[in-house]
Design an enzyme around this catalytic site. Sequence first.
Site, PDB file in Angstrom:
ATOM      1  N   CYS A  24       6.939   2.297   1.980  1.00  0.00           N
ATOM      2  CA  CYS A  24       5.835   2.004   1.063  1.00  0.00           C
ATOM      3  C   CYS A  24       6.346   1.952  -0.368  1.00  0.00           C
ATOM      4  O   CYS A  24       5.813   1.267  -1.217  1.00  0.00           O
ATOM      5  CB  CYS A  24       4.775   3.081   1.200  1.00  0.00           C
ATOM      6  SG  CYS A  24       5.473   4.722   1.088  1.00  0.00           S
TER       7      CYS A  24
ATOM      8  N   GLU B   6      -2.896   7.607   1.713  1.00  0.00           N
ATOM      9  CA  GLU B   6      -1.766   7.044   0.962  1.00  0.00           C
ATOM     10  C   GLU B   6      -1.498   5.675   1.567  1.00  0.00           C
ATOM     11  O   GLU B   6      -1.252   5.564   2.765  1.00  0.00           O
ATOM     12  CB  GLU B   6      -0.549   7.965   1.037  1.00  0.00           C
ATOM     13  CG  GLU B   6      -0.789   9.334   0.386  1.00  0.00           C
ATOM     14  CD  GLU B   6      -1.345   9.272  -1.030  1.00  0.00           C
ATOM     15  OE1 GLU B   6      -1.049   8.303  -1.763  1.00  0.00           O
ATOM     16  OE2 GLU B   6      -2.111  10.174  -1.404  1.00  0.00           O
TER      17      GLU B   6
HETATM   18  P1  NAD Z   1      -1.442   0.066   9.364  1.00  0.00           P
HETATM   19  O1  NAD Z   1      -2.511   0.204   8.341  1.00  0.00           O
HETATM   20  O2  NAD Z   1      -1.365  -1.193  10.129  1.00  0.00           O
HETATM   21  O3  NAD Z   1      -1.588   1.227  10.468  1.00  0.00           O
HETATM   22  C1  NAD Z   1      -1.687   2.582  10.108  1.00  0.00           C
HETATM   23  C2  NAD Z   1      -2.442   3.317  11.193  1.00  0.00           C
HETATM   24  O4  NAD Z   1      -3.783   2.836  11.232  1.00  0.00           O
HETATM   25  C3  NAD Z   1      -1.861   3.111  12.584  1.00  0.00           C
HETATM   26  O5  NAD Z   1      -1.974   4.291  13.322  1.00  0.00           O
HETATM   27  C4  NAD Z   1      -2.769   2.030  13.164  1.00  0.00           C
HETATM   28  O6  NAD Z   1      -2.819   2.034  14.555  1.00  0.00           O
HETATM   29  C5  NAD Z   1      -4.095   2.403  12.546  1.00  0.00           C
HETATM   30  N1  NAD Z   1      -5.023   1.275  12.435  1.00  0.00           N
HETATM   31  C6  NAD Z   1      -4.726  -0.038  12.330  1.00  0.00           C
HETATM   32  N2  NAD Z   1      -5.855  -0.759  12.206  1.00  0.00           N
HETATM   33  C7  NAD Z   1      -6.875   0.106  12.233  1.00  0.00           C
HETATM   34  C8  NAD Z   1      -8.285  -0.027  12.136  1.00  0.00           C
HETATM   35  N3  NAD Z   1      -8.859  -1.211  11.989  1.00  0.00           N
HETATM   36  N4  NAD Z   1      -9.035   1.088  12.165  1.00  0.00           N
HETATM   37  C9  NAD Z   1      -8.457   2.295  12.276  1.00  0.00           C
HETATM   38  N5  NAD Z   1      -7.126   2.493  12.384  1.00  0.00           N
HETATM   39  C10 NAD Z   1      -6.352   1.403  12.370  1.00  0.00           C
HETATM   40  O7  NAD Z   1      -0.053   0.401   8.638  1.00  0.00           O
HETATM   41  P2  NAD Z   1       1.426   0.364   9.231  1.00  0.00           P
HETATM   42  O8  NAD Z   1       1.828  -1.045   9.461  1.00  0.00           O
HETATM   43  O9  NAD Z   1       1.571   1.336  10.337  1.00  0.00           O
HETATM   44  O10 NAD Z   1       2.237   0.950   7.976  1.00  0.00           O
HETATM   45  C11 NAD Z   1       2.541   0.167   6.859  1.00  0.00           C
HETATM   46  C12 NAD Z   1       1.585   0.390   5.713  1.00  0.00           C
HETATM   47  O11 NAD Z   1       1.541   1.768   5.402  1.00  0.00           O
HETATM   48  C13 NAD Z   1       2.065  -0.308   4.443  1.00  0.00           C
HETATM   49  O12 NAD Z   1       0.964  -0.854   3.777  1.00  0.00           O
HETATM   50  C14 NAD Z   1       2.688   0.831   3.642  1.00  0.00           C
HETATM   51  O13 NAD Z   1       2.725   0.603   2.250  1.00  0.00           O
HETATM   52  C15 NAD Z   1       1.783   1.964   4.010  1.00  0.00           C
HETATM   53  N6  NAD Z   1       2.432   3.266   3.798  1.00  0.00           N
HETATM   54  C16 NAD Z   1       2.082   3.966   2.686  1.00  0.00           C
HETATM   55  C17 NAD Z   1       2.693   5.177   2.411  1.00  0.00           C
HETATM   56  C18 NAD Z   1       2.344   5.970   1.167  1.00  0.00           C
HETATM   57  O14 NAD Z   1       2.760   7.117   1.070  1.00  0.00           O
HETATM   58  N7  NAD Z   1       1.618   5.401   0.230  1.00  0.00           N
HETATM   59  C19 NAD Z   1       3.662   5.668   3.293  1.00  0.00           C
HETATM   60  C20 NAD Z   1       3.978   4.934   4.426  1.00  0.00           C
HETATM   61  C21 NAD Z   1       3.355   3.728   4.669  1.00  0.00           C
END
Ligand code: NAD
Length: 549
Positions: A334, A300
Site C-alpha cells: 500500500c 487502512e
Molecule cells: P481488497 O479490497 O480487494 O480486499 C480486502 C479484503 O476485503 C479481502 O479479504 C477481500 O476478500 C474482502 N472483500 C473484497 N470485496 C469485498 C466486498 N465487496 N465486501 C466485503 N469484503 C470484500 O484488497 P486487496 O486486493 O486484498 O489488497 C490491496 C488493497 O489493500 C490496496 O488498495 C492497498 O493499498 C490496500 N492496503 C492498504 C494498507 C494500508 O495500511 N493502508 C495495507 C495493505 C493493503
Amino acid sequence: MTGAIHPIAGNFNVPLPANEPVHDYAPGSPEADALLAEIKRLSSMTQDIPLQIGGEVIHTERTQPVVCPHDHRLVLGNLSLAEESHVHRAIEAALEARHSWARMPWWERITIFLRAAELITGKYRDEVNAATMLNQSKTFHQAEIDGVCELADLIRFNAHYAAEIYNRQPQAVQGGENNYLDQRGLEGFVLAVSPFNFTNIAGQLPMTAAMMGNTVVWKPSEKSALSTDVIRRIYEEAGLPPGVINTVHGDGAMVSDICLAHPEFAGMAFVGSTQVFRELWRKTADHIDSYRSYPRLVGETGGKNAVLAHPSADPQAVKTGLTRGAFEFQGQKCSAASRAYVARSVWKQIRDEYAAQVDGLVVGDVTDHRTFLGAVIDETAYDRLTDAIERAQQLDSHTLIAGGTSDKGVGYFVRPTVFESTDPTAFTFETEFFGPLLVVHVFEDDQWEETLRLADRTSPYGLTCSVYATDRSAIGQALDILRDTSGYLAINDKPAGMSIGKQQFAGSRASGTNDKIGSPLALQRWVSGRFIKENLAPDTDYRYPYMGD
Ligand code: NAD
C-alpha cells in the site's frame, strides 16, 4: 461463579521489546537451505484449508483453489468456502466466547499471543516464510520481514502498548475516593477483514482486537489463504480459546453483509481497498438504528504515494529509493512509490542509469536468489496492470523508459515499468494500480514549491510520501505544504518499509482512518472504558455548607 481461576496477585510490566532480527537467507546458508526444503514440502501437497468456528475445524463441500502466482499451475490449497449458516455460527461462537475472554486477566491474553510470536519466529519460521513466498510470491527477504519479523514485532510491541493502556490509571485514592478505569473490550463482536498482500496484516487484525478482550469473526483474503492458515494454526497452538477468533473464508460481501446486519456488531478492523471500505462503511450506516452501540470502524486503505526529489537531493539515494520503493514485492505494498516528481538537474544525472537498473531487475521465481520481483497476485491484477500500461503508452505525454512487457504463460509476471510524463495531471498520477508501475514527472529546478502543491492536490489518497533533499529550507517547505498529504512521510528514504516500535503507520484522506499501527492508538480503538469511582467516605447529609444551618 464460572470461568477459570486466576490465583495470581501482582502488577504486570511488559518491557519495550527488541525487534526480531531479520535473517539474511544468503545463497547456500543453512537458513536458506532449510527454507527451500520447506518450500519443496509445501509445493508437493495440496492442503485443505478449513474454516474454524468456535474451535471446530470445518471443511466445506464448496472449495476454491489457492494457487501460486509465479507458477499458477501449482495448486497449494483447496480453500473451504463458508455458507451463510457458517457466518451466523461464527458470530454466535464469538458472542459466546466473549464473556470469559473479556474477563480473562489481560496479561494472560497477552501471554497467549506472546507464545504465538515465539512459534512464528521459532518452530514455524520456515513454514510462515515458505507459505508467504509461495502464496504471495515474495522473495526471501520480503517474506521474512513480513510474516515473521513484522508479525512477531506487532505482537510483542502490542503487548507493551496494551500494558501501557491498562496501567494508565487515574489517581487511585484521593480525598476519600477510589478512581479507576476499566478498559473493557467492545460489547459485541469485531469483524476483521484482511487483504492479501501482508501475512502480518492478516495476523495482526484479529490479534490486536482479541488482545484487548474482544472476540472476532475473521474474513481473511482468499488470495493468501495458505499463509493465513499457518497463522490460524499457530494462534490455536499457542492456546487461544475456542471462539475468540473465528475464521470464515468465502465471499467478502456475503460475510460482511451478515456481520454488519447483526445488532451486536461492535467494530470492524479492515485493511484493503478504498472502494470496499467505503462500501462497508455505507452498509454500516444503513443499519445504524439497529446496533446496540456505535460500531468502531477502523480501516487502512489505498495509496498513490509520491516521491519528491529537490535539486539538492543525493541522486544515488533517489535512484535507490525509486527502485526499492516502487518495485519491492512487485509494487503491491500500500505504501509503494507509484508517482515521482524529480528536479530536472537530478533526473539528468540518474535517468539512463535508473532505466538500466530497472530493466536489469530479475523478475521470476522467488526461490531463485537473484529474483527481485515475483509475480503479481492473480490474473485480475495482471489484467489491471497490463491495461494501465497499454493506456499510458497511448498518451503522447508519456514516454516508456523501462519495462512495459508482461507474460502470464507460467506466472503473472509484469516487468517493472517506468514512464516519464510531461503531463502530471494524467490518470497515471491519480489512480492506484497496485503493481510495478511508476510514473515520473520532471520539474524545473526553481519549481519546488509549485511541485509540492501539485503533488498534494493530484490524488485523493493520503498514505505515504517521500522527500529527498539536503537543503533544510526545502525540507521545511515540504513538511509544511505536504502537512495533510500523507500519514507517513519519509525524508531521504523510500515511502515504503517501516519497523514496528520505531515508526508508526497509517494514512488519512482516502487512505484510511489513520489509527497508527505500531502505536497504542491501534489498541485503544478496541476498548471502551468504564470509569469507576468509589466513595470511601460517603456524605450522609444532603445539605451543602452554603445553605447554612
Ligand atoms: P481488497 O479490497 O480487494 O480486499 C480486502 C479484503 O476485503 C479481502 O479479504 C477481500 O476478500 C474482502 N472483500 C473484497 N470485496 C469485498 C466486498 N465487496 N465486501 C466485503 N469484503 C470484500 O484488497 P486487496 O486486493 O486484498 O489488497 C490491496 C488493497 O489493500 C490496496 O488498495 C492497498 O493499498 C490496500 N492496503 C492498504 C494498507 C494500508 O495500511 N493502508 C495495507 C495493505 C493493503
